[in-house]
Design an enzyme around this catalytic site. Structure first.
Site, mmCIF file in Angstrom:
data_model
loop_
_atom_site.group_PDB
_atom_site.id
_atom_site.type_symbol
_atom_site.label_atom_id
_atom_site.label_comp_id
_atom_site.label_asym_id
_atom_site.label_seq_id
_atom_site.Cartn_x
_atom_site.Cartn_y
_atom_site.Cartn_z
ATOM 1 N N ASP A 108 7.311 -5.850 4.238
ATOM 2 C CA ASP A 108 7.284 -5.728 5.699
ATOM 3 C C ASP A 108 8.718 -5.478 6.168
ATOM 4 O O ASP A 108 9.635 -6.220 5.827
ATOM 5 C CB ASP A 108 6.735 -7.030 6.300
ATOM 6 C CG ASP A 108 6.504 -6.930 7.799
ATOM 7 O OD1 ASP A 108 5.391 -7.236 8.247
ATOM 8 O OD2 ASP A 108 7.444 -6.560 8.533
ATOM 9 N N ASP A 152 4.608 -0.785 9.563
ATOM 10 C CA ASP A 152 5.775 -1.231 8.790
ATOM 11 C C ASP A 152 5.446 -2.175 7.641
ATOM 12 O O ASP A 152 6.326 -2.858 7.141
ATOM 13 C CB ASP A 152 6.833 -1.855 9.720
ATOM 14 C CG ASP A 152 6.546 -3.308 10.050
ATOM 15 O OD1 ASP A 152 5.369 -3.686 10.089
ATOM 16 O OD2 ASP A 152 7.519 -4.060 10.254
ATOM 17 N N GLU A 153 4.186 -2.232 7.231
ATOM 18 C CA GLU A 153 3.879 -3.123 6.098
ATOM 19 C C GLU A 153 2.825 -2.528 5.171
ATOM 20 O O GLU A 153 1.946 -1.782 5.595
ATOM 21 C CB GLU A 153 3.417 -4.500 6.596
ATOM 22 C CG GLU A 153 2.256 -4.406 7.523
ATOM 23 C CD GLU A 153 1.689 -5.750 7.952
ATOM 24 O OE1 GLU A 153 1.571 -6.662 7.113
ATOM 25 O OE2 GLU A 153 1.326 -5.857 9.128
HETATM 26 P P1 TTP Z 1 6.281 -6.662 13.014
HETATM 27 O O1 TTP Z 1 6.409 -6.385 11.554
HETATM 28 O O2 TTP Z 1 5.348 -7.728 13.452
HETATM 29 O O3 TTP Z 1 7.709 -7.057 13.611
HETATM 30 P P2 TTP Z 1 9.140 -6.484 13.274
HETATM 31 O O4 TTP Z 1 9.128 -5.531 12.132
HETATM 32 O O5 TTP Z 1 9.761 -5.943 14.529
HETATM 33 O O6 TTP Z 1 9.952 -7.791 12.898
HETATM 34 P P3 TTP Z 1 9.797 -8.696 11.563
HETATM 35 O O7 TTP Z 1 8.760 -8.077 10.700
HETATM 36 O O8 TTP Z 1 11.165 -8.682 10.937
HETATM 37 O O9 TTP Z 1 9.422 -10.051 12.070
HETATM 38 O O10 TTP Z 1 5.880 -5.350 13.783
HETATM 39 C C1 TTP Z 1 6.337 -4.043 13.396
HETATM 40 C C2 TTP Z 1 6.607 -3.200 14.628
HETATM 41 O O11 TTP Z 1 5.425 -3.115 15.433
HETATM 42 C C3 TTP Z 1 7.694 -3.752 15.532
HETATM 43 O O12 TTP Z 1 8.996 -3.360 15.134
HETATM 44 C C4 TTP Z 1 7.290 -3.201 16.868
HETATM 45 C C5 TTP Z 1 5.782 -3.088 16.809
HETATM 46 N N1 TTP Z 1 5.181 -4.211 17.564
HETATM 47 C C6 TTP Z 1 4.815 -4.012 18.889
HETATM 48 O O13 TTP Z 1 4.954 -2.911 19.417
HETATM 49 N N2 TTP Z 1 4.300 -5.079 19.579
HETATM 50 C C7 TTP Z 1 4.127 -6.319 19.039
HETATM 51 O O14 TTP Z 1 3.675 -7.271 19.721
HETATM 52 C C8 TTP Z 1 4.499 -6.514 17.657
HETATM 53 C C9 TTP Z 1 4.335 -7.858 17.005
HETATM 54 C C10 TTP Z 1 5.011 -5.440 16.973
HETATM 55 MG MG MG Z 2 8.085 -6.028 10.349
#
Ligand code: TTP
Ligand code: MG
Length: 361
Positions: A9, A107-108
């Site tokens: 992720d 992103d995962e």
């Molecule tokens: P995540 O993987 O949940 O968050 P992240 O990559 O920003 O942070 P981390 O994994 O380090 O905790 O989500 C991936 C992307 O999805 C994030 O960069 C932006 C988008 N997103 C939204 O648009 N709204 C949201 O509520 C969430 C959780 C994510």
């Molecule tokens: Mg992330």
């Protein structure tokens, strides 16, 4: 055979891409989302860099609140084409390390890497995961966190365990022990409501949830209670499988120097086709369309595709179609900078066989 599953992720994904594109934002609080309009704007934060998280800013928080928490943060609107391109590139890297690949969100992804190891030596697994993180860092200038476990459920929770830039390996047999102290909310399927019900039952941690008898879980939560019981005990047999939504498999190679060397170009095509073919067959797919893409030294780009009468998973057929499609490009005077391949119109082999057998019976 116990499996080795990794879940990767990206860290603060949208914000990290923005920092990469604006190096002057590196190390600073960056918030991607709506315009805060001096604290009076509407809308929410999509994500925040880890520097911004120190101020308490989180995804889904009203942008006005984020502004109050840190008015000096850099607030920027999202640039989706940029994130999609970065995501595709990262997914291709992850896929190249895997036997089976499953993208879960932008992103995962999960990868099943069981066959890459003869045993389960922790240091070997660690350097494999480190190599993935390195390649993503070098090529895409992004950092990610990886969780490794014998199943998807535990691998996903492990990737979130030490963020950012984390690597958490849960050894075989230690799944329950790893989950035990974590709050129940970490389990997929436990939302706000379930969390409240469990709290009323005196259950805060996954370990406490694991102790509740199966019959009680069934009575309280119905069928999903059974799932929760297994999940809390670290049990998950679900396979890593290519997302059925995927429409095509694409690969690209940029040459170190622009070239007209046919053997070099064909070798690159062969390698990409074999890689794409592995992804295709590992997920039990065949394809109906084979395509090639050529970018000349002046960046002019051409694509050619052929759709076959019948879907195939035969690497020989796929290679010969691709080579025929590529041939006309060699009569061009320009050198080639980049070549790509595409397998599209994917069909599930099983589904096709099932249809055939239904037809005959
Ligand atoms: P995540 O993987 O949940 O968050 P992240 O990559 O920003 O942070 P981390 O994994 O380090 O905790 O989500 C991936 C992307 O999805 C994030 O960069 C932006 C988008 N997103 C939204 O648009 N709204 C949201 O509520 C969430 C959780 C994510
Ligand atoms: Mg992330």
């Amino acid at each position: 055979m116990p499996r080795i599953i990794m879940h990767a992720d990206l860290d603060a994904f949208y914000a990290a891409v923005e920092q990469r594109e604006h190096p002057e934002w590196m190390g600073k609080p960056v918030v991607v989302g709506a315009d805060p309009k001096q604290g009076k704007g509407r809308g929410v934060c999509m994500t925040a860099s880890y520097e911004a998280r120190k101020f308490g800013i989180r995804s889904a928080m009203p942008i006005s609140k984020a502004y109050k928490l840190c008015p000096t943060a850099i607030f920027t609107p999202p640039n989706f084409p940029l994130y999609t391109a970065a995501s595709d590139a990262v997914m291709n890297i992850l896929r190249s390390y895997s036997d089976k690949f499953e993208q879960v969100s932008i992103d995962e992804a999960f990868i099943d890497v069981s066959s890459k190891f003869s045993g389960r030596k922790k240091d070997e697994i660690e350097s494999f995961a480190a190599a993935i993180k390195n390649e993503i860092g070098e090529k895409e200038k992004l950092s990610c966190s990886i969780g490794v476990a014998s199943n998807k459920l535990v691998a996903k929770i492990a990737s979130d365990f030490k963020k950012p830039d984390g690597l958490t390996i849960v050894e075989l047999g230690k799944e329950k022990e790893f989950l035990s102290p974590l709050p129940v909310r970490k389990l997929i399927g436990v939302g706000e409501k379930t969390e409240i019900v469990l709290k009323e039952m005196g259950v805060i941690t996954i370990g406490e949830l694991a102790l509740l008898p199966q019959e009680l879980m069934l009575k309280e939560f119905g069928k999903s209670g059974l799932y929760l019981h297994e999940a809390a005990n670290g049990i998950d047999d679900s396979e890593v499988e290519e997302n059925y939504e995927i429409k095509s498999i694409n690969r690209n190679t940029t040459f170190e120097e622009d070239t007209k060397d046919e053997s070099l170009i064909f070798a690159a095509i062969d390698e990409m086709l074999e890689d794409a073919h592995n992804a295709l067959t590992a997920n039990n797919f065949c394809c109906r369309t084979v395509g090639v893409r050529v970018r000349f030294e002046d960046f002019e780009t051409h694509t050619k595709e052929k759709t076959l009468n019948e879907a195939t998973a035969d690497i020989g057929t796929i290679k010969s179609v691709a080579k025929k499609l590529l041939q006309p490009f060699f009569s061009d005077n320009r050198k080639i900078r980049q070549v790509g391949i595409r397998l599209a119109h994917l069909e599930e082999v099983d589904k096709k066989q099932k249809m055939v057998s239904e037809y005959f019976h």
